[in-house]
Design an enzyme around this catalytic site. Structure first.
Site, PDB file in Angstrom:
ATOM      1  N   CYS A 187      56.825  59.685 -48.326  1.00  0.00           N
ATOM      2  CA  CYS A 187      56.338  61.062 -48.466  1.00  0.00           C
ATOM      3  C   CYS A 187      54.828  61.113 -48.645  1.00  0.00           C
ATOM      4  CB  CYS A 187      56.943  61.702 -49.720  1.00  0.00           C
ATOM      5  SG  CYS A 187      58.688  62.059 -49.572  1.00  0.00           S
ATOM      6  N   CYS A 205      54.532  66.018 -51.855  1.00  0.00           N
ATOM      7  CA  CYS A 205      55.882  66.416 -51.419  1.00  0.00           C
ATOM      8  C   CYS A 205      56.631  67.172 -52.508  1.00  0.00           C
ATOM      9  CB  CYS A 205      56.703  65.215 -50.991  1.00  0.00           C
ATOM     10  SG  CYS A 205      58.317  65.693 -50.319  1.00  0.00           S
ATOM     11  N   ARG A 209      61.426  55.466 -43.460  1.00  0.00           N
ATOM     12  CA  ARG A 209      61.436  56.598 -42.535  1.00  0.00           C
ATOM     13  C   ARG A 209      60.617  57.746 -43.128  1.00  0.00           C
ATOM     14  NH1 ARG A 209      66.428  58.498 -43.127  1.00  0.00           N
ATOM     15  NH2 ARG A 209      66.886  56.887 -44.635  1.00  0.00           N
ATOM     16  N   CYS A 228      59.678  61.374 -44.378  1.00  0.00           N
ATOM     17  CA  CYS A 228      60.378  62.500 -45.003  1.00  0.00           C
ATOM     18  C   CYS A 228      60.344  63.699 -44.053  1.00  0.00           C
ATOM     19  CB  CYS A 228      59.688  62.849 -46.312  1.00  0.00           C
ATOM     20  SG  CYS A 228      60.246  64.373 -47.062  1.00  0.00           S
ATOM     21  N   CYS A 274      58.087  66.833 -46.032  1.00  0.00           N
ATOM     22  CA  CYS A 274      56.609  66.878 -46.108  1.00  0.00           C
ATOM     23  C   CYS A 274      55.939  66.290 -44.868  1.00  0.00           C
ATOM     24  CB  CYS A 274      56.131  66.164 -47.364  1.00  0.00           C
ATOM     25  SG  CYS A 274      56.529  64.411 -47.390  1.00  0.00           S
TER      26      CYS A 274
HETATM   27 ZN   LIG Z   1      58.565  64.250 -48.643  1.00  0.00          ZN
END
Ligand SMILES: [Zn+2]
Length: 364
Positions: free
Chosen positions: A39, A43, A68, A70, A73
């Site tokens: 993030c 976030c 991965r 987010c 955000c």
């Molecule tokens: Zn996030």
């Protein structure tokens, strides 16, 4: 040397995610081991526990470590660019730059006026209303300078009356509409970098300021240049600012080691002499305050040199980050010590052949 030494401390970074501090947007990303997701610092998702997080300087590094992005955000979007929750507002401002805005308009878009105010304060050092107002004034001045009559300049830029337009110009530019034809404002634009957003200010006579947007006292610096050059400061675009953006991006991609920009170095003779000495420090090298003082022929003035170094208005371009203490300590940097470390590491590594570099390219 590892890349993390060029970031704020882990404690500062964790603090930033607890407080959802948008000012560190683009400086680092936070990855959560339990969910496999990374993030931005701001976030809105639930704050992860301290023991479950890992920090990376760039989204690219977090991806390489198997995380991965987010979906809330969207950390892969350009660092420091407009966050998703403000995208609609910016689209509307850009589509209709001369519109007047009220808090009720923000409410009707589902935006909290105080949240919008905080974001503009953190990223532009001014409120949202001041931002749109200075932009509207900028457009009206442009129009006057292009030969438009006062009435059209006023009504086409959202002023409901000529007296309101006059009053606004008086308050912001200290002038009347006809005289505004001659006025040369200093324009302010945001520049996105891997170390967070910067604000650049300049106009016809050259660049006046380049600073990290989260620098303390930046609002004071703006007041200072406003006084120093006796020119109003407005939000707007100018060729010197887009050229600054271009050269800064080249600096961060490693293609540029020297800047070629018209700088308005105005200061006392001593200040100007110190800043010119700073400009002479080669890329990738560090000099001490004492060395600078000696070169100025004022060997006892190393403290005054230090203070003047701190008054520098051109982060990166006038390389005050290349000055260290005689004992090798880095000492203060207005943009934050971690940025100073990062810049010095970046320049040193960039001079090495590619295969010897340890610091990852600051891609976003
Ligand atoms: Zn996030």
């Amino acid at each position: 040397m590892n890349a993390l030494t060029t970031l704020p401390t882990e404690q500062q970074m964790y603090q930033a995610i607890v407080q959802r501090d948008v000012r560190l947007e683009g400086v680092f990303v936070v990855a959560v081991k339990t969910t496999g997701i990374f993030c931005r610092p701001g976030c809105k998702a639930k704050t992860p526990k301290r023991e479950n997080v890992e920090f990376f300087a760039t989204a690219a590094e977090a991806l390489a470590a198997g995380y991965r992005a987010c979906r809330r955000c969207r950390p892969l979007e350009l660092a420091g660019s407009v966050p998703a929750w403000l995208a609609n507002l910016f689209a509307l401002i850009n589509a209709e730059p001369n519109r007047r805005w009220t808090n009720a308009d923000l409410d009707s878009l589902g935006l909290s006026p105080s949240r919008v105010r905080r974001w503009f304060q953190a990223h532009y050092q001014m409120t949202f209303h001041a931002y749109v107002r200075t932009q509207r004034i900028g457009l009206a001045v442009d129009q006057l300078q292009a030969g438009s009559d006062v009435t059209s300049a006023a009504y086409e830029n959202g002023y409901e009356s000529l007296s309101g337009f006059r009053e606004s110009l008086k308050r912001w530019l200290g002038t009347v509409p006809t005289a505004a034809r001659q006025i040369e404002p200093i324009l302010v634009q945001r520049i996105l970098t891997p170390l967070g957003p910067m604000l650049a200010a300049g106009g016809e006579k050259g660049l006046c300021l380049l600073e990290f947007a989260d620098r303390k006292m930046l609002a004071k610096q703006f007041q200072r240049i406003n006084k120093l050059f006796a020119q109003p400061i407005l939000i707007g675009k100018h060729a010197v600012l887009s050229e600054t953006d271009r050269q800064i991006q080249q600096y961060f991609s490693g293609e540029r080691t020297q800047f070629d920009l018209p700088l308005r170095l105005a200061g006392t003779p001593f200040q100007t002499a110190v800043w010119n000495q700073l400009l002479a420090i080669p890329y990738g090298e560090t000099h001490s305050y004492q060395q600078l003082a000696n070169r100025l022929g004022k060997p006892t003035a190393s403290r005054a040199v230090g203070r003047t170094n701190g008054d520098n208005r051109f982060a990166i371009i006038v390389p005050c980050h290349r000055v260290i203490r005689s004992d090798g300590h880095l000492c203060g940097y207005a943009g934050g010590l971690w940025r100073k470390k990062w810049l010095l590491n970046w320049e040193r590594e960039n001079l090495l052949p590619a295969q010897q570099r340890q610091l990852k390219l600051p891609t976003v």
